[in-house]
Motif scaffolding. Structure first.
Motif, PDB file in Angstrom:
ATOM      1  N   THR A 181     -29.232 -49.614 -83.011  1.00 53.87           N
ATOM      2  CA  THR A 181     -29.136 -50.200 -84.359  1.00 53.87           C
ATOM      3  C   THR A 181     -28.187 -49.362 -85.216  1.00 53.87           C
ATOM      4  OG1 THR A 181     -31.376 -51.046 -84.150  1.00 53.87           O
ATOM      5  CG2 THR A 181     -30.508 -50.897 -86.382  1.00 53.87           C
ATOM      6  N   LYS A 182     -28.298 -48.047 -85.062  1.00 53.07           N
ATOM      7  CA  LYS A 182     -27.394 -47.174 -85.843  1.00 53.07           C
ATOM      8  C   LYS A 182     -25.942 -47.369 -85.414  1.00 53.07           C
ATOM      9  CE  LYS A 182     -30.847 -43.682 -86.893  1.00 53.07           C
ATOM     10  NZ  LYS A 182     -31.500 -42.513 -86.293  1.00 53.07           N
ATOM     11  N   LEU A 183     -25.730 -47.559 -84.116  1.00 53.00           N
ATOM     12  CA  LEU A 183     -24.371 -47.793 -83.621  1.00 53.00           C
ATOM     13  C   LEU A 183     -23.821 -49.104 -84.208  1.00 53.00           C
ATOM     14  CD1 LEU A 183     -21.984 -47.211 -81.659  1.00 53.00           C
ATOM     15  CD2 LEU A 183     -23.270 -48.480 -79.915  1.00 53.00           C
ATOM     16  N   GLN A 184     -24.648 -50.154 -84.180  1.00 50.94           N
ATOM     17  CA  GLN A 184     -24.212 -51.430 -84.760  1.00 50.94           C
ATOM     18  C   GLN A 184     -23.916 -51.266 -86.242  1.00 50.94           C
ATOM     19  OE1 GLN A 184     -27.351 -54.309 -82.802  1.00 50.94           O
ATOM     20  NE2 GLN A 184     -25.576 -55.461 -83.468  1.00 50.94           N
ATOM     21  N   HIS A 185     -24.782 -50.499 -86.919  1.00 49.86           N
ATOM     22  CA  HIS A 185     -24.583 -50.273 -88.352  1.00 49.86           C
ATOM     23  C   HIS A 185     -23.251 -49.554 -88.611  1.00 49.86           C
ATOM     24  CE1 HIS A 185     -25.233 -49.280 -92.499  1.00 49.86           C
ATOM     25  NE2 HIS A 185     -25.061 -48.004 -92.211  1.00 49.86           N
ATOM     26  N   GLU A 186     -22.944 -48.564 -87.761  1.00 49.53           N
ATOM     27  CA  GLU A 186     -21.675 -47.827 -87.954  1.00 49.53           C
ATOM     28  C   GLU A 186     -20.471 -48.750 -87.798  1.00 49.53           C
ATOM     29  OE1 GLU A 186     -21.767 -44.525 -85.203  1.00 49.53           O
ATOM     30  OE2 GLU A 186     -23.552 -43.748 -86.230  1.00 49.53           O
TER      31      GLU A 186
END
Ligand SMILES: Cc1ncc(COP(=O)(O)O)c(C=O)c1O
Length: 397
Positions: A181-186
């Motif tokens: 999720t953090k990767l997608q957010h970045e």
């Protein structure tokens, strides 16, 4: 004009719906908008009634999967903003614009088709540009190439369009491990940063679904797209249930319509997969797989009678199934009579059968279970313990 005769119905608690919306309003960061996802017949709860109630609760946007759902909402008189989250073909653009329905935009040919819409300076087709940050479904790829920015800038140059939003969708926000999720957010944040640094006038950026709204609201942007949580269900066992207290909105209920005492080895239902014990007391309830109570629940499902769990016996039929009354009668109160209430999903006298339990028995998730509820099951809307509306597809005027 009639409501319904068969006692099978889905009771929808508008109080629970209102409470869940309020819960999310107060749990997300100040100023975060709420989009109520009412696609798929409002996850089985009834498209129009839930849209109207969400509007009355002051949500900012409604979300649907495709244009026809949005048109139905508009035709019911709901005038608030509606976002179509899925694909709208070129031949739907003019209709969307005329009904003031916002669409997701992500395909070059649809953008090109928008350029051919008759120009009407007072009415623009509102769009939210959709980015694929790792769901691999819809959206311009936000993969570090210039394509996404080129698409956004091209859309901003089309006079027929009003580019209002930019959004993406998380693939694993309901899992305990938040790294993806953090990767997608970045990836999303990188495009948003470009948009802001070029001062492009895009008002709303959004990415959170219910799971992200609960666990990582800080990654959600300006608007929470609230689906399953609004209906009082948690997206998965892995989200932090302690962060929001949700109340299930839907209960599935019926009544016993026949009671009988059987002699030993009397066969029950198609294929006689069950044979009665001597003197076994059996009830018939009028709900079956054509209602969404899947035949795959045969041998697994239970229902509540008098607050007791009793098993469904034998094969679930299209319109009916049979239950054992023994445990309910053993708890006291004499023989079970016809017209006593049976609860298939929901609570009764302190006992509960959850949507998750039934979904587990089927090998699926609560989302699919509630969406499976057939159109022929009347939806009965309750407020303060009173029926305030009934929606029966078989009684459409
Ligand atoms: C694009 C999009 N946003 C938001 C939602 C709402 O998701 P949830 O029901 O998990 O809150 C969905 C539902 O699948 C969706 O497809």
């Amino acid at each position: 004009m009639y409501n319904y005769y068969r006692p099978t119905r889905a009771e929808i608690s508008l109080d629970a719906l209102r409470s869940n919306i309020g819960t999310f309003r107060s749990s997300v960061p100040d100023g975060m908008k709420l989009l109520a996802s009412v696609k798929a017949n409002a996850y089985g709860h009834g498209l129009i009634q839930i849209s109207q109630e969400a509007e009355a609760c002051g949500v900012d946007y409604l979300g649907v999967a495709f244009l026809d759902e949005a048109i139905q909402i508009r035709r019911s008189g709901v005038m608030m903003p509606i976002l179509v989250l899925g694909y709208v073909p070129p031949n739907g653009l003019d209709m969307a614009r005329s009904l003031d329905i916002t669409i997701a935009l992500f395909r070059d040919d649809v953008l090109k088709a928008a350029r051919s819409l008759p120009e009407n300076s007072s009415k623009k087709l509102k769009v939210h540009i959709k980015l694929d940050t790792g769901m691999g479904r819809l959206g311009k790829l936000a993969d570090g190439s210039a394509d996404a920015m080129r698409f956004i800038e091209a859309a901003l140059r089309v006079p027929q369009l009003g580019v209002e939003g930019l959004f993406t969708h998380f693939a694993k926000s309901d899992e305990a491990d938040k790294n993806y999720t953090k990767l997608q957010h970045e990836r999303f944040a990188a495009v948003v940063h470009e948009v802001r640094s070029r001062s492009l006038p895009i008002e709303i950026v959004h990415s959170a679904n219910t799971a992200a709204g609960i666990d990582t609201p800080e990654l959600g942007g300006d608007m929470l797209r609230l689906g399953i949580g609004m209906y009082g269900l948690y997206p998965s066992p892995e989200v932090d249930h302690s962060k929001v207290r949700l109340k299930p909105v839907l209960s599935l209920k019926t009544e016993v319509v026949m009671v009988k005492e059987l002699r030993e080895s009397w066969g029950i239902s198609y294929g006689t997969r069950y044979f009665a014990e001597a003197g076994e007391r059996i009830g018939t309830i009028p709900i079956g797989y054509a209602d969404g109570f899947s035949r795959l629940l045969t041998g697994k499902a239970h229902v509540l009678i008098r607050g007791q769990r009793v098993p469904v016996l034998g094969t679930i039929c299209m319109d009916q199934c049979m239950i054992s009354l023994g445990a309910a009668e053993a708890a006291g109160g004499g023989p079970v009579a016809t017209e006593e209430e049976a609860v298939l999903i929901g609570s009764q006298l302190g006992a509960e059968i959850t949507a998750e339990e039934v979904a587990d028995q089927l090998g699926t998730i609560n989302y699919e279970l509630i969406c499976m509820l057939a159109a022929r099951v009347p939806r009965v809307y309750m407020r303060n313990g009173r029926v305030v509306a009934v929606s029966n597809a078989l009684d459409a005027q």
